[in-house]
Motif scaffolding. Structure first.
Motif, PDB file in Angstrom:
ATOM      1  N   GLY A 268       0.813  -1.210   0.000  1.00  0.00           N
ATOM      2  CA  GLY A 268       0.000   0.000   0.000  1.00  0.00           C
ATOM      3  C   GLY A 268       0.844   1.257   0.000  1.00  0.00           C
ATOM      4  N   LYS A 269       1.951   1.224   0.740  1.00  0.00           N
ATOM      5  CA  LYS A 269       2.840   2.383   0.786  1.00  0.00           C
ATOM      6  C   LYS A 269       3.516   2.604  -0.561  1.00  0.00           C
ATOM      7  N   VAL A 270       3.932   1.520  -1.194  1.00  0.00           N
ATOM      8  CA  VAL A 270       4.562   1.628  -2.517  1.00  0.00           C
ATOM      9  C   VAL A 270       3.566   2.166  -3.540  1.00  0.00           C
ATOM     10  N   ALA A 271       2.342   1.631  -3.507  1.00  0.00           N
ATOM     11  CA  ALA A 271       1.319   2.098  -4.447  1.00  0.00           C
ATOM     12  C   ALA A 271       0.971   3.558  -4.200  1.00  0.00           C
ATOM     13  N   GLY A 272       0.939   3.965  -2.931  1.00  0.00           N
ATOM     14  CA  GLY A 272       0.647   5.363  -2.623  1.00  0.00           C
ATOM     15  C   GLY A 272       1.699   6.307  -3.172  1.00  0.00           C
ATOM     16  N   ARG A 273       2.964   5.917  -3.058  1.00  0.00           N
ATOM     17  CA  ARG A 273       4.036   6.762  -3.599  1.00  0.00           C
ATOM     18  C   ARG A 273       3.945   6.869  -5.116  1.00  0.00           C
ATOM     19  N   LYS A 274       3.655   5.762  -5.763  1.00  0.00           N
ATOM     20  CA  LYS A 274       3.531   5.795  -7.223  1.00  0.00           C
ATOM     21  C   LYS A 274       2.361   6.673  -7.650  1.00  0.00           C
ATOM     22  N   ALA A 275       1.239   6.569  -6.931  1.00  0.00           N
ATOM     23  CA  ALA A 275       0.075   7.389  -7.274  1.00  0.00           C
ATOM     24  C   ALA A 275       0.368   8.871  -7.073  1.00  0.00           C
ATOM     25  N   VAL A 276       1.064   9.210  -5.991  1.00  0.00           N
ATOM     26  CA  VAL A 276       1.414  10.611  -5.734  1.00  0.00           C
ATOM     27  C   VAL A 276       2.343  11.139  -6.822  1.00  0.00           C
ATOM     28  N   PHE A 277       3.332  10.349  -7.192  1.00  0.00           N
ATOM     29  CA  PHE A 277       4.286  10.781  -8.218  1.00  0.00           C
ATOM     30  C   PHE A 277       3.578  11.043  -9.544  1.00  0.00           C
ATOM     31  N   ARG A 278       2.658  10.172  -9.912  1.00  0.00           N
ATOM     32  CA  ARG A 278       1.938  10.358 -11.169  1.00  0.00           C
ATOM     33  C   ARG A 278       1.007  11.567 -11.108  1.00  0.00           C
ATOM     34  N   SER A 279       0.362  11.768  -9.963  1.00  0.00           N
ATOM     35  CA  SER A 279      -0.534  12.918  -9.837  1.00  0.00           C
ATOM     36  C   SER A 279       0.231  14.232  -9.832  1.00  0.00           C
ATOM     37  N   MET A 280       1.454  14.207  -9.330  1.00  0.00           N
ATOM     38  CA  MET A 280       2.268  15.421  -9.352  1.00  0.00           C
ATOM     39  C   MET A 280       2.716  15.755 -10.771  1.00  0.00           C
ATOM     40  N   ILE A 281       2.959  14.732 -11.579  1.00  0.00           N
ATOM     41  CA  ILE A 281       3.362  14.983 -12.964  1.00  0.00           C
ATOM     42  C   ILE A 281       2.213  15.595 -13.754  1.00  0.00           C
ATOM     43  N   PHE A 282       1.034  14.990 -13.634  1.00  0.00           N
ATOM     44  CA  PHE A 282      -0.135  15.493 -14.364  1.00  0.00           C
ATOM     45  C   PHE A 282      -1.385  15.102 -13.586  1.00  0.00           C
ATOM     46  N   PRO A 283      -2.295  16.038 -13.333  1.00  0.00           N
ATOM     47  CA  PRO A 283      -3.510  15.716 -12.566  1.00  0.00           C
ATOM     48  C   PRO A 283      -4.324  14.619 -13.242  1.00  0.00           C
ATOM     49  N   GLY A 284      -4.756  13.662 -12.444  1.00  0.00           N
ATOM     50  CA  GLY A 284      -5.574  12.564 -12.947  1.00  0.00           C
ATOM     51  C   GLY A 284      -4.800  11.295 -13.227  1.00  0.00           C
ATOM     52  N   LEU A 285      -3.476  11.388 -13.390  1.00  0.00           N
ATOM     53  CA  LEU A 285      -2.698  10.179 -13.667  1.00  0.00           C
ATOM     54  C   LEU A 285      -2.676   9.242 -12.460  1.00  0.00           C
ATOM     55  N   GLY A 286      -2.695   9.808 -11.272  1.00  0.00           N
ATOM     56  CA  GLY A 286      -2.746   8.965 -10.078  1.00  0.00           C
ATOM     57  C   GLY A 286      -4.041   8.183  -9.997  1.00  0.00           C
ATOM     58  N   GLN A 287      -5.152   8.816 -10.366  1.00  0.00           N
ATOM     59  CA  GLN A 287      -6.439   8.113 -10.371  1.00  0.00           C
ATOM     60  C   GLN A 287      -6.464   7.032 -11.452  1.00  0.00           C
ATOM     61  N   ILE A 288      -5.839   7.300 -12.589  1.00  0.00           N
ATOM     62  CA  ILE A 288      -5.759   6.276 -13.639  1.00  0.00           C
ATOM     63  C   ILE A 288      -4.921   5.093 -13.153  1.00  0.00           C
ATOM     64  N   TYR A 289      -3.853   5.383 -12.410  1.00  0.00           N
ATOM     65  CA  TYR A 289      -3.040   4.303 -11.832  1.00  0.00           C
ATOM     66  C   TYR A 289      -3.864   3.487 -10.836  1.00  0.00           C
ATOM     67  N   ASN A 290      -4.665   4.161 -10.021  1.00  0.00           N
ATOM     68  CA  ASN A 290      -5.523   3.442  -9.078  1.00  0.00           C
ATOM     69  C   ASN A 290      -6.580   2.615  -9.804  1.00  0.00           C
ATOM     70  N   LEU A 291      -7.008   3.089 -10.956  1.00  0.00           N
ATOM     71  CA  LEU A 291      -7.967   2.313 -11.748  1.00  0.00           C
ATOM     72  C   LEU A 291      -7.340   1.017 -12.234  1.00  0.00           C
ATOM     73  N   HIS A 292      -6.060   1.060 -12.581  1.00  0.00           N
ATOM     74  CA  HIS A 292      -5.361  -0.169 -12.970  1.00  0.00           C
ATOM     75  C   HIS A 292      -5.156  -1.089 -11.770  1.00  0.00           C
ATOM     76  N   LEU A 293      -5.020  -0.511 -10.581  1.00  0.00           N
ATOM     77  CA  LEU A 293      -4.874  -1.350  -9.386  1.00  0.00           C
ATOM     78  C   LEU A 293      -6.117  -2.192  -9.137  1.00  0.00           C
ATOM     79  N   LEU A 294      -7.264  -1.691  -9.546  1.00  0.00           N
ATOM     80  CA  LEU A 294      -8.507  -2.433  -9.324  1.00  0.00           C
ATOM     81  C   LEU A 294      -8.566  -3.709 -10.154  1.00  0.00           C
TER      82      LEU A 294
END
Length: 234
Positions: free
Chosen positions: A63-89
């Motif tokens: 969960g901690k690793v996934a959270g860091r990846k989601a934050v990094f993607r959201s910082m690059i471009f808004p919405g990329l973190g949510q798209i990453y979470n969608l792939h996690l599902l």
């Protein structure tokens, strides 16, 4: 004389053969020793575990690793973190826990739409406010340069033009501030959703009712009053 010469030559030849034979024996002994040296196995010393090796053996929180990846993607471009979470599902984690991920997928897609929809609305609002600000600014500058004359906004007084210019300038600043809020909310949401994905949250809820006692004394001492204690477990 010839016999003596022959004996001397024979003696010298015999000495030569003896020397050659001894040299071959010495070389053979040396080669056998070298062979023994090459066959000898090296001594393997036991490996001492260092601090770095012990750190590798630590537990990795997915969960901690996934959270860091989601934050990094959201910082690059808004919405990329949510798209990453969608792939996690799609990893089947929720389904293995007995929960359907259809509702979560719809919710995540809705959040992505809300992010881009909000950014679109803010962009339109910023463009409109900047255009109106420039219009009122130009009118204020014209009236300042030509006292008593009006150029475009004839329905506004001088005070109204100044007030409108300030209002639209403030609105533009509020829109810029709202951009920052949406950006931060996008990062926080991506991190929280990624962390919660690996928590085993089920629909089992239990409660327990038990008698209890409450101290109703405001000063020193103890005054017992009957009460009911309700405990929830989930």
């Amino acid at each position: 004389m010839q016999i003596n010469k022959l004996l001397i030559l024979t003696f010298l030849f015999a000495i030569f053969l003896v020397n050659q034979a001894s040299a071959q024996v010495k070389d053979t002994v040396l080669k056998s020793v070298d062979t023994l040296k090459s066959v000898k196995k090296p001594v393997v010393e036991p490996k001492v575990m260092t601090r770095q090796d012990s750190m590798k053996a630590k537990y990795v929180n997915p969960g901690k690793v996934a959270g860091r990846k989601a934050v990094f993607r959201s910082m690059i471009f808004p919405g990329l973190g949510q798209i990453y979470n969608l792939h996690l599902l799609n990893d089947g984690y929720g389904e293995r826990a007995g929960k359907s991920q259809t509702g979560q997928r719809i919710y995540t897609i809705g959040k992505i739409g809300a992010i881009y929809g909000g950014l679109t609305v803010l962009t339109i609002a910023y463009i409109d406010n900047r255009q109106l600000y420039k219009r009122f600014l130009a009118e204020a500058q014209y009236r300042e340069a030509n006292p008593g004359k009006e150029n475009d906004l004839t329905q506004y007084s001088d005070a109204g033009v100044i007030s409108g210019k300030s209002t639209y300038k403030r609105n533009s600043q509020i829109v810029i501030f709202s951009y920052g809020l949406v950006y931060i909310a996008n990062i926080v949401d991506a991190y929280v959703a990624a962390r919660l994905h690996f928590f085993n949250i089920d629909d089992k809820l239990g409660f327990k009712v038990s008698p209890s006692v409450i101290n109703s004394s405001n000063m020193y001492g103890f005054t017992a009053n009957p009460a009911v204690k309700l405990s929830f477990t989930f």
